[in-house]
Design an enzyme around this catalytic site. Sequence first.
Site, PDB file in Angstrom:
ATOM      1  N   HIS A 106       0.986  -1.107   0.085  1.00  0.00           N
ATOM      2  CA  HIS A 106       0.228  -0.019  -0.076  1.00  0.00           C
ATOM      3  C   HIS A 106       0.960   1.427   0.023  1.00  0.00           C
ATOM      4  CE1 HIS A 106      -3.917  -2.005   1.892  1.00  0.00           C
ATOM      5  NE2 HIS A 106      -3.279  -2.744   0.912  1.00  0.00           N
ATOM      6  N   GLU A 117       1.140   3.726   1.868  1.00  0.00           N
ATOM      7  CA  GLU A 117       1.724   4.134   3.132  1.00  0.00           C
ATOM      8  C   GLU A 117       2.984   3.282   3.478  1.00  0.00           C
ATOM      9  OE1 GLU A 117      -2.960   4.343   3.850  1.00  0.00           O
ATOM     10  OE2 GLU A 117      -1.496   3.286   2.640  1.00  0.00           O
ATOM     11  N   CYS A 124      -5.993   1.760   6.081  1.00  0.00           N
ATOM     12  CA  CYS A 124      -6.728   0.448   6.677  1.00  0.00           C
ATOM     13  C   CYS A 124      -5.935   0.057   7.673  1.00  0.00           C
ATOM     14  CB  CYS A 124      -6.476  -0.448   5.459  1.00  0.00           C
ATOM     15  SG  CYS A 124      -4.509  -1.130   5.402  1.00  0.00           S
ATOM     16  N   CYS A 183      -2.202  -0.697   7.435  1.00  0.00           N
ATOM     17  CA  CYS A 183      -1.206   0.516   7.448  1.00  0.00           C
ATOM     18  C   CYS A 183      -1.249   1.448   8.981  1.00  0.00           C
ATOM     19  CB  CYS A 183      -1.886   1.307   6.211  1.00  0.00           C
ATOM     20  SG  CYS A 183      -1.607   0.611   4.677  1.00  0.00           S
TER      21      CYS A 183
END
Length: 151
Positions: free
Chosen positions: A55, A57, A85, A88
């Site tokens: 992701h 992040e 999420c 993360c």
Amino acid sequence: MATPRDYGFMRRALELAEIAGERGEVPVGAVLVRNGEIVGEGSNRPIGNCDPSAHAEIVALRRAAERAQNYRLPDTTLYVTIEPCTMCFGALVHARVSRLVYGASEPRAGAVESRLQLPQADFFNHKIAVESGLMDEEAAKLVREFFAGRR
């Protein structure tokens, strides 16, 4: 309260989100900043990297940690276009990020305010200051247009 500097870093995160969308990834971008300097940035890469953890992040955290030669990243702010999420947010806690600034809410899987309120959880050993809604319209539009184009 958002500052002009916050808007500049979020604009960069939005640029990275656009790049992700052009690659066929969900358009999310993230920028990690310390002392006014970008120390790590990333955009969504799970498909291209064949990595479910890639992701935006996580990519930004990995780059910053490698640069710092330390997995702890205190005194940093992460700017991300979409609400993080669970995975993360957990990574932000483990990295000791001080502040999170995000754009649009993620009603399906947002772990900061939408589905879970992890920053208020009392079981973490680190607290992150959170600001939401910065340039949220721009961030939401990128995601909306991305998924509209896939239907």
